[in-house]
Design an enzyme around this catalytic site. Sequence first.
Site, PDB file in Angstrom:
ATOM      1  N   ASP A 110      -4.416  -9.471  -0.745  1.00 25.78           N
ATOM      2  CA  ASP A 110      -5.243  -8.929  -1.880  1.00 25.78           C
ATOM      3  C   ASP A 110      -4.490  -8.548  -3.084  1.00 25.78           C
ATOM      4  O   ASP A 110      -4.173  -7.475  -3.600  1.00 25.78           O
ATOM      5  CB  ASP A 110      -6.026  -7.347  -1.328  1.00 25.78           C
ATOM      6  CG  ASP A 110      -6.833  -7.011  -2.298  1.00 25.78           C
ATOM      7  OD1 ASP A 110      -7.400  -7.604  -3.073  1.00 25.78           O
ATOM      8  OD2 ASP A 110      -6.809  -5.777  -2.512  1.00 25.78           O
ATOM      9  N   GLU A 117       0.356   2.481   4.580  1.00 25.99           N
ATOM     10  CA  GLU A 117      -0.647   2.373   3.559  1.00 25.99           C
ATOM     11  C   GLU A 117      -1.641   3.492   3.771  1.00 25.99           C
ATOM     12  O   GLU A 117      -2.072   3.603   4.861  1.00 25.99           O
ATOM     13  CB  GLU A 117      -1.034   0.994   3.483  1.00 25.99           C
ATOM     14  CG  GLU A 117      -0.372  -0.126   2.987  1.00 25.99           C
ATOM     15  CD  GLU A 117      -1.060  -1.291   2.809  1.00 25.99           C
ATOM     16  OE1 GLU A 117      -2.236  -1.190   2.420  1.00 25.99           O
ATOM     17  OE2 GLU A 117      -0.145  -2.484   2.917  1.00 25.99           O
TER      18      GLU A 117
END
Length: 651
Positions: free
Chosen positions: A207, A540
């Site tokens: 991404d 994350e």
Amino acid sequence: MARGSAVAWAALGPLLWGCALGLQGGMLYPQESPSRECKELDGLWSFRADFSDNRRRGFEEQWYRRPLWESGPTVDMPVPSSFNDISQDWRLRHFVGWVWYEREVILPERWTQDLRTRVVLRIGSAHSYAIVWVNGVDTLEHEGGYLPFEADISNLVQVGPLPSRLRITIAINNTLTPTTLPPGTIQYLTDTSKYPKGYFVQNTYFDFFNYAGLQRSVLLYTTPTTYIDDITVTTSVEQDSGLVNYQISVKGSNLFKLEVRLLDAENKVVANGTGTQGQLKVPGVSLWWPYLMHERPAYLYSLEVQLTAQTSLGPVSDFYTLPVGIRTVAVTKSQFLINGKPFYFHGVNKHEDADIRGKGFDWPLLVKDFNLLRWLGANAFRTSHYPYAEEVMQMCDRYGIVVIDECPGVGLALPQFFNNVSLHHHMQVMEEVVRRDKNHPAVVMWSVANEPASHLESAGYYLKMVIAHTKSLDPSRPVTFVSNSNYAADKGAPYVDVICLNSYYSWYHDYGHLELIQLQLATQFENWYKKYQKPIIQSEYGAETIAGFHQDPPLMFTEEYQKSLLEQYHLGLDQKRRKYVVGELIWNFADFMTEQSPTRVLGNKKGIFTRQRQPKSAAFLLRERYWKIANETRYPHSVAKSQCLENSLFT
């Protein structure tokens, strides 16, 4: 060798696994010294993308044999920068295939006439496969972006009369395939009612935007013909003394002498040595500490190496200075230790990404980012998802920002990506990463992948081999990869030293339900720790946020929702961070560009800063938290009493 396939590496012929000049020897950062000179080639280069249907015109017409402008129109392209966002041509922004760069350089006369001088061409990064010609001569090839490569071109410039100009031509192919890092696939769309003949798209499995080009500096530098090729330093602590173990590689002659001096920050000599290897003892050592962990963080010594040698053309000398931080890293079942003291990662994930320049290195942006990190109270970041520029790593050493150094092993999402060719390449990439970054005290852990499909049996073997290889390259640091798999199914977790977890509760899972975060986070931590008994980093977490969007009660994509999500995560983290959770890294430091999709509004907006480095509301929340965590344990110990625990693993 056939070259220039439109989209597949197959037409490139065999990849040069280690036989190219760019994969031999050391990779010391170029520096000027009494024996070395540097000539930066940053600036405007001539540029052309090969828009031919098969992308092979440049090879068929041999564009490298004469100046690029003679074979057709060129445009100016700044180096370093990604080529994608520089022009107004939409075709170039999404281009897949070969692009061509060229620059002519005038060399100093001494470089071409003094046969005791070695001339080296170094390219900081070319994404993703590069072929280099010098004066039309095939000189160097390299696979993989984000890492430097170089070639000794002395034999090309020290021939006959003084050449008036040196012409450097670089062809770069940004195609991603199942055997590149990161991997990708090419999909041909054959419905002629919708797509023209030969239409294809590049599929990626990560991404961020696949920026490409000469994204870091290109330069020429010199050394003597007998020269310091590489230096490897490891450090340890013995009571109040620091120990610096060094190994030095010399090339060009076996008849040489080496003298080594270690200087403190005041340029006072604190230790001396001789020979290619040895140990320097530093009484009353000043340790390298992370930012906010000591009143004098990031203390650096200077290791000065002087070589003298006899050659057939007479005596030569070489000088190189390496910054050295003396510190230890260790891992227990529930702690991450720096200099024997528990260290808690409170930081960010980043990207090399900015308007116009893409992933091109930029000094003003670098300094701005580090000022923001210090304002934030961040003490660490992960180089998600590739090695960052060498200048970034040097800043981390100087500022005390701890680094989890990650290779481009991102997007390993499909079974076909775990093949033997990829494994070989992945191991070689780790060799290049370790070779480049091994001496940075800020680097405390290697990450070999981000979110691989680690539930697959083939991934288990693959990760086991890459991790073992990385440990063999550098036994002094722990190794990890970043997982988003189920704890019970993860085949790679048994081989790491620290568990790194990505989870997006209330965003990708149960989106909108902030009330579930604490329960789900606690369950995650408890399951992983019970099974593996290893320290855990929340590597994350975050939420997409459009700056200026507001809604109360909080709704997704608003600044209030991002703040509320972070608050719930922080409550869950606080329950475990004094037990076995050793860090938290927000996703992401700043908004960044991605491929276009219905779920991305001009890129990924999970940054706590905008792409232009302006704070969203969550930045102030995170700043308050990070400074609070730092102040809980700020400066609790003196340098003299800081020692690495005897039973730790990485000393």
